[in-house]
Write a protein that holds these residues in place. Sequence first.
Motif, PDB file in Angstrom:
ATOM      1  N   GLN A  19       1.099   3.738   6.804  1.00 58.47           N
ATOM      2  CA  GLN A  19       0.108   4.377   5.928  1.00 58.47           C
ATOM      3  C   GLN A  19      -1.316   4.079   6.406  1.00 58.47           C
ATOM      4  N   ASN A  56      -4.506   9.538   3.809  1.00 59.60           N
ATOM      5  CA  ASN A  56      -3.655   8.553   4.473  1.00 59.60           C
ATOM      6  C   ASN A  56      -2.372   9.214   4.934  1.00 59.60           C
ATOM      7  N   LYS A  89       4.206  -3.858  -2.385  1.00 58.84           N
ATOM      8  CA  LYS A  89       3.199  -2.809  -2.177  1.00 58.84           C
ATOM      9  C   LYS A  89       2.036  -3.318  -1.334  1.00 58.84           C
ATOM     10  N   LYS A  90       1.565  -4.535  -1.623  1.00 54.24           N
ATOM     11  CA  LYS A  90       0.425  -5.089  -0.891  1.00 54.24           C
ATOM     12  C   LYS A  90       0.786  -5.392   0.565  1.00 54.24           C
ATOM     13  N   GLN A 112       0.839  -2.203   2.483  1.00 51.88           N
ATOM     14  CA  GLN A 112      -0.524  -1.743   2.764  1.00 51.88           C
ATOM     15  C   GLN A 112      -1.159  -2.562   3.875  1.00 51.88           C
ATOM     16  N   ARG A 131       0.571  -1.605   7.022  1.00 49.78           N
ATOM     17  CA  ARG A 131       0.513  -0.163   7.240  1.00 49.78           C
ATOM     18  C   ARG A 131       1.878   0.389   7.632  1.00 49.78           C
ATOM     19  N   LYS A 166       6.717   1.303   2.245  1.00 50.84           N
ATOM     20  CA  LYS A 166       7.152   0.267   1.300  1.00 50.84           C
ATOM     21  C   LYS A 166       8.649  -0.006   1.427  1.00 50.84           C
TER      22      LYS A 166
END
Length: 268
Positions: free
Chosen positions: A176, A196, A245-246, A249, A252, A255
Amino acid sequence: MLYFVATPIGNLEEITLRALEVLKSVDLIAAEDTRHTAVLLNKYGIKTRTVAYHKFNERAAVDGLIEMLKSGKNIAVVSDAGMPTVSDPGHVLIDEAIRHGVEFTVVSGACAGVDALVLSGLSTRAFTLLGFLPEKNIDRVRFVEPYKNLPCTLIFYSAVHDIKKDLCFLYEQLGQRRVAVCREMTKLYETVTRGNLGDELDITEKGEFVIVVEGIVSNPLCELSVEQHIRHYLDEGEQMKDAVKKVAQDRRVAKSEIYKVAVEMKDE
């Protein structure tokens, strides 16, 4: 002299005075598509003879062009748009020109990749122009693999019938990351869609596209294993779903990739 002449990527008025002078003065123009080039030549009243020089006849045409150059003729090479040899025919001729000691030069102008890089709003400090992705998926994976972890902006070309497939593939491979999709640059309906990879981007499937993707962003947490990365956020008080989730992120990636590790952690 052999000239590699950049031509407009859309708006026909975006051509240099030098390019027009060269196209008028040479003995021959080797064009990727003579019909396409005729539109540009007709606009500026250029009568120079053209011959086809494209990816399907490139090797067969080179010998004749080299012989003309060695006999004292001047030739200009143009692609349908932008700079010849950049995801377009031309490099075979350059190789032969060097081998035969034929002089060549570049007449500067537009390059779709560079224009899109500026329009994207992503970093211009360092970038890699990768052009069109291969057709077969296995070739695509091999092609992208060396560039996945580079910190430079990545630039891809995409045809209208491939744009959705290309964006999905890049999300699968790169995660992402920020992306800008540039369409119909310098034309009336020029659009830049930013978001994104993995997002539902609102893209009109018409025209030619350039996809500009953010390079990998260094994060110290990414030096940890995925499990250690997840535990870092759990120790900060995050719930497992928020930690997943973090981590996704930060790294990248999708999930779902992090979730697999989280499930294994729960089973321990």
